[in-house]
Design a protein around this motif. Structure first.
Motif, PDB file in Angstrom:
ATOM      1  N   ARG A 116       0.839  -1.211   0.000  1.00  0.00           N
ATOM      2  CA  ARG A 116       0.000   0.000   0.000  1.00  0.00           C
ATOM      3  C   ARG A 116       0.874   1.261   0.000  1.00  0.00           C
ATOM      4  O   ARG A 116       0.544   2.246  -0.652  1.00  0.00           O
ATOM      5  CB  ARG A 116      -0.901  -0.021   1.248  1.00  0.00           C
ATOM      6  CG  ARG A 116      -1.917   1.082   1.304  1.00  0.00           C
ATOM      7  CD  ARG A 116      -3.057   0.813   2.292  1.00  0.00           C
ATOM      8  NE  ARG A 116      -2.813  -0.177   3.314  1.00  0.00           N
ATOM      9  CZ  ARG A 116      -2.262   0.090   4.506  1.00  0.00           C
ATOM     10  NH1 ARG A 116      -1.913   1.309   4.816  1.00  0.00           N
ATOM     11  NH2 ARG A 116      -2.092  -0.871   5.389  1.00  0.00           N
ATOM     12  N   ASN A 117       2.003   1.211   0.708  1.00  0.00           N
ATOM     13  CA  ASN A 117       2.899   2.369   0.738  1.00  0.00           C
ATOM     14  C   ASN A 117       3.810   2.415  -0.484  1.00  0.00           C
ATOM     15  O   ASN A 117       4.060   3.494  -1.031  1.00  0.00           O
ATOM     16  CB  ASN A 117       3.712   2.362   2.033  1.00  0.00           C
ATOM     17  CG  ASN A 117       2.845   2.763   3.219  1.00  0.00           C
ATOM     18  OD1 ASN A 117       2.495   3.930   3.362  1.00  0.00           O
ATOM     19  ND2 ASN A 117       2.448   1.793   4.031  1.00  0.00           N
ATOM     20  N   SER A 118       4.280   1.256  -0.920  1.00  0.00           N
ATOM     21  CA  SER A 118       5.176   1.229  -2.088  1.00  0.00           C
ATOM     22  C   SER A 118       4.486   1.775  -3.328  1.00  0.00           C
ATOM     23  O   SER A 118       5.103   2.458  -4.149  1.00  0.00           O
ATOM     24  CB  SER A 118       5.617  -0.211  -2.391  1.00  0.00           C
ATOM     25  OG  SER A 118       6.424  -0.704  -1.365  1.00  0.00           O
ATOM     26  N   ARG A 119       3.217   1.475  -3.469  1.00  0.00           N
ATOM     27  CA  ARG A 119       2.532   1.871  -4.707  1.00  0.00           C
ATOM     28  C   ARG A 119       2.463   3.398  -4.843  1.00  0.00           C
ATOM     29  O   ARG A 119       2.301   3.905  -5.952  1.00  0.00           O
ATOM     30  CB  ARG A 119       1.153   1.231  -4.811  1.00  0.00           C
ATOM     31  CG  ARG A 119       0.136   1.767  -3.856  1.00  0.00           C
ATOM     32  CD  ARG A 119      -1.139   0.951  -3.920  1.00  0.00           C
ATOM     33  NE  ARG A 119      -2.136   1.534  -3.041  1.00  0.00           N
ATOM     34  CZ  ARG A 119      -3.205   0.926  -2.582  1.00  0.00           C
ATOM     35  NH1 ARG A 119      -3.450  -0.329  -2.931  1.00  0.00           N
ATOM     36  NH2 ARG A 119      -4.047   1.534  -1.797  1.00  0.00           N
ATOM     37  N   LEU A 120       2.629   4.118  -3.726  1.00  0.00           N
ATOM     38  CA  LEU A 120       2.635   5.582  -3.778  1.00  0.00           C
ATOM     39  C   LEU A 120       3.891   6.106  -4.468  1.00  0.00           C
ATOM     40  O   LEU A 120       3.950   7.261  -4.869  1.00  0.00           O
ATOM     41  CB  LEU A 120       2.551   6.173  -2.361  1.00  0.00           C
ATOM     42  CG  LEU A 120       1.306   5.784  -1.552  1.00  0.00           C
ATOM     43  CD1 LEU A 120       1.404   6.318  -0.123  1.00  0.00           C
ATOM     44  CD2 LEU A 120       0.043   6.324  -2.229  1.00  0.00           C
ATOM     45  N   LEU A 121       4.897   5.240  -4.588  1.00  0.00           N
ATOM     46  CA  LEU A 121       6.167   5.662  -5.180  1.00  0.00           C
ATOM     47  C   LEU A 121       6.331   5.144  -6.604  1.00  0.00           C
ATOM     48  O   LEU A 121       7.426   5.156  -7.158  1.00  0.00           O
ATOM     49  CB  LEU A 121       7.339   5.179  -4.307  1.00  0.00           C
ATOM     50  CG  LEU A 121       7.335   5.675  -2.856  1.00  0.00           C
ATOM     51  CD1 LEU A 121       8.506   5.089  -2.085  1.00  0.00           C
ATOM     52  CD2 LEU A 121       7.383   7.204  -2.805  1.00  0.00           C
ATOM     53  N   MET A 122       5.237   4.673  -7.195  1.00  0.00           N
ATOM     54  CA  MET A 122       5.324   4.147  -8.572  1.00  0.00           C
ATOM     55  C   MET A 122       5.083   5.261  -9.588  1.00  0.00           C
ATOM     56  O   MET A 122       4.155   6.053  -9.433  1.00  0.00           O
ATOM     57  CB  MET A 122       4.253   3.063  -8.800  1.00  0.00           C
ATOM     58  CG  MET A 122       4.527   1.776  -8.055  1.00  0.00           C
ATOM     59  SD  MET A 122       3.144   0.599  -8.219  1.00  0.00           S
ATOM     60  CE  MET A 122       3.466  -0.075  -9.848  1.00  0.00           C
ATOM     61  N   HIS A 123       5.926   5.297 -10.611  1.00  0.00           N
ATOM     62  CA  HIS A 123       5.594   6.089 -11.794  1.00  0.00           C
ATOM     63  C   HIS A 123       5.047   5.117 -12.835  1.00  0.00           C
ATOM     64  O   HIS A 123       4.875   3.920 -12.547  1.00  0.00           O
ATOM     65  CB  HIS A 123       6.791   6.925 -12.278  1.00  0.00           C
ATOM     66  CG  HIS A 123       8.044   6.143 -12.581  1.00  0.00           C
ATOM     67  ND1 HIS A 123       8.090   5.198 -13.582  1.00  0.00           N
ATOM     68  CD2 HIS A 123       9.290   6.163 -12.016  1.00  0.00           C
ATOM     69  CE1 HIS A 123       9.319   4.680 -13.631  1.00  0.00           C
ATOM     70  NE2 HIS A 123      10.058   5.231 -12.680  1.00  0.00           N
ATOM     71  N   ASP A 124       4.800   5.578 -14.030  1.00  0.00           N
ATOM     72  CA  ASP A 124       4.114   4.727 -15.009  1.00  0.00           C
ATOM     73  C   ASP A 124       4.903   3.478 -15.417  1.00  0.00           C
ATOM     74  O   ASP A 124       4.327   2.516 -15.908  1.00  0.00           O
ATOM     75  CB  ASP A 124       3.774   5.539 -16.269  1.00  0.00           C
ATOM     76  CG  ASP A 124       2.584   6.453 -16.016  1.00  0.00           C
ATOM     77  OD1 ASP A 124       1.947   6.306 -14.949  1.00  0.00           O
ATOM     78  OD2 ASP A 124       2.312   7.310 -16.877  1.00  0.00           O
ATOM     79  N   ARG A 125       6.229   3.504 -15.231  1.00  0.00           N
ATOM     80  CA  ARG A 125       7.026   2.360 -15.690  1.00  0.00           C
ATOM     81  C   ARG A 125       7.709   1.616 -14.524  1.00  0.00           C
ATOM     82  O   ARG A 125       8.553   0.749 -14.756  1.00  0.00           O
ATOM     83  CB  ARG A 125       8.094   2.829 -16.696  1.00  0.00           C
ATOM     84  CG  ARG A 125       7.503   3.351 -18.003  1.00  0.00           C
ATOM     85  CD  ARG A 125       8.531   4.074 -18.847  1.00  0.00           C
ATOM     86  NE  ARG A 125       9.370   4.971 -18.074  1.00  0.00           N
ATOM     87  CZ  ARG A 125       8.968   6.148 -17.588  1.00  0.00           C
ATOM     88  NH1 ARG A 125       7.759   6.582 -17.811  1.00  0.00           N
ATOM     89  NH2 ARG A 125       9.788   6.891 -16.870  1.00  0.00           N
ATOM     90  N   THR A 126       7.356   1.969 -13.309  1.00  0.00           N
ATOM     91  CA  THR A 126       7.971   1.288 -12.148  1.00  0.00           C
ATOM     92  C   THR A 126       7.596  -0.196 -12.127  1.00  0.00           C
ATOM     93  O   THR A 126       6.435  -0.548 -12.359  1.00  0.00           O
ATOM     94  CB  THR A 126       7.471   1.918 -10.821  1.00  0.00           C
ATOM     95  OG1 THR A 126       7.725   3.311 -10.853  1.00  0.00           O
ATOM     96  CG2 THR A 126       8.143   1.285  -9.615  1.00  0.00           C
ATOM     97  N   GLY A 127       8.572  -1.030 -11.831  1.00  0.00           N
ATOM     98  CA  GLY A 127       8.304  -2.451 -11.608  1.00  0.00           C
ATOM     99  C   GLY A 127       8.412  -2.747 -10.116  1.00  0.00           C
ATOM    100  O   GLY A 127       9.430  -2.426  -9.490  1.00  0.00           O
ATOM    101  N   VAL A 128       7.357  -3.329  -9.553  1.00  0.00           N
ATOM    102  CA  VAL A 128       7.390  -3.740  -8.138  1.00  0.00           C
ATOM    103  C   VAL A 128       7.445  -5.271  -8.104  1.00  0.00           C
ATOM    104  O   VAL A 128       6.512  -5.940  -8.578  1.00  0.00           O
ATOM    105  CB  VAL A 128       6.147  -3.244  -7.360  1.00  0.00           C
ATOM    106  CG1 VAL A 128       6.198  -3.722  -5.903  1.00  0.00           C
ATOM    107  CG2 VAL A 128       6.042  -1.723  -7.411  1.00  0.00           C
ATOM    108  N   PHE A 129       8.533  -5.810  -7.603  1.00  0.00           N
ATOM    109  CA  PHE A 129       8.670  -7.261  -7.473  1.00  0.00           C
ATOM    110  C   PHE A 129       8.331  -7.654  -6.038  1.00  0.00           C
ATOM    111  O   PHE A 129       8.783  -6.997  -5.090  1.00  0.00           O
ATOM    112  CB  PHE A 129      10.105  -7.690  -7.778  1.00  0.00           C
ATOM    113  CG  PHE A 129      10.466  -7.609  -9.244  1.00  0.00           C
ATOM    114  CD1 PHE A 129      10.385  -8.727 -10.062  1.00  0.00           C
ATOM    115  CD2 PHE A 129      10.881  -6.410  -9.805  1.00  0.00           C
ATOM    116  CE1 PHE A 129      10.716  -8.659 -11.409  1.00  0.00           C
ATOM    117  CE2 PHE A 129      11.211  -6.325 -11.149  1.00  0.00           C
ATOM    118  CZ  PHE A 129      11.129  -7.450 -11.955  1.00  0.00           C
ATOM    119  N   VAL A 130       7.548  -8.710  -5.895  1.00  0.00           N
ATOM    120  CA  VAL A 130       7.187  -9.204  -4.558  1.00  0.00           C
ATOM    121  C   VAL A 130       7.722 -10.621  -4.415  1.00  0.00           C
ATOM    122  O   VAL A 130       7.331 -11.529  -5.161  1.00  0.00           O
ATOM    123  CB  VAL A 130       5.653  -9.209  -4.348  1.00  0.00           C
ATOM    124  CG1 VAL A 130       5.315  -9.687  -2.943  1.00  0.00           C
ATOM    125  CG2 VAL A 130       5.068  -7.829  -4.607  1.00  0.00           C
TER     126      VAL A 130
END
Ligand code: SAM
Length: 177
Positions: A116-130
């Protein structure tokens, strides 16, 4: 090393997408941090690479990890403590990230808060790996992610189990005013 250390898919992503701003939740011994920064400084001058790490730093202290990162010449910040407390505060001032690796607490409560907090730091091309996307609490968090807003791809990494890659749904973000 299956659970700790460098993860080849992260380094490939950094190389292919030219990632410069990198955040890792769950730093442990810092070997993955060093590996990601090493990859990024093959593309950018070290001083242009930024690494942000979150952990209790109870097994490996933040000074020890800091020394490893100082040698790399990158900019870095380490946030000591429970991400339930540190991350909501940090996101108020941190820049948008190119890559985020969520690999901290595995309970639903912590994984959900980290996402929930990480997604606030996403731009359009950010990759979030879990990492450990097959673990019960992490899996429940991943299952709850809005597919209207995000594209979620689950893949199996050799000897590591399931990993989720989350990206913004471009059609959705293009339509958002
Ligand atoms: C699996 S290890 C991270 C491994 C590292 N990402 C790597 O690839 O080598 C998980 C780390 O998350 C940290 N951690 C777990 N729950 C946390 C929480 N709620 N807040 C901060 N750190 C946490 C632990 O201290 C541990 O160092």
């Amino acid at each position: 090393m299956p659970w700790y250390g460098s993860h080849s898919y992260l380094n490939e992503y950094i190389r292919e997408r030219h990632c410069r701003k990198i955040m890792e939740i769950g730093v442990y011994n810092g070997e993955n941090a060093v590996s990601m920064v090493e990859t990024a400084i093959q593309i950018f001058p070290p001083q242009e690479v930024e690494y942000y790490g979150f952990d209790f730093f109870s097994y490996y202290g933040s000074s020890e990890i800091g020394r490893k990162l100082e040698k790399m010449g990158c900019k870095f910040r380490l946030f000591v403590g429970n991400t339930l407390d540190t991350l909501p505060e940090a996101v108020k001032t941190l820049p948008e990230m190119d890559l985020i690796f969520i690999d901290g607490g595995k309970s639903f409560k912590v994984a959900e808060s980290d996402w929930r907090n990480s997604r606030l730091l996403m731009h359009d091309r950010t990759g979030v790996f879990v990492h450990n996307a097959g673990f019960w609490g992490v899996r429940r968090m991943v299952e709850n992610i809005s597919r209207d807003k995000y594209r979620v791809k689950i893949f199996r990494a050799l000897s590591e189990g399931s990993v989720a890659l989350i990206k913004k749904n471009r059609i959705d973000s293009a339509c958002t005013v």
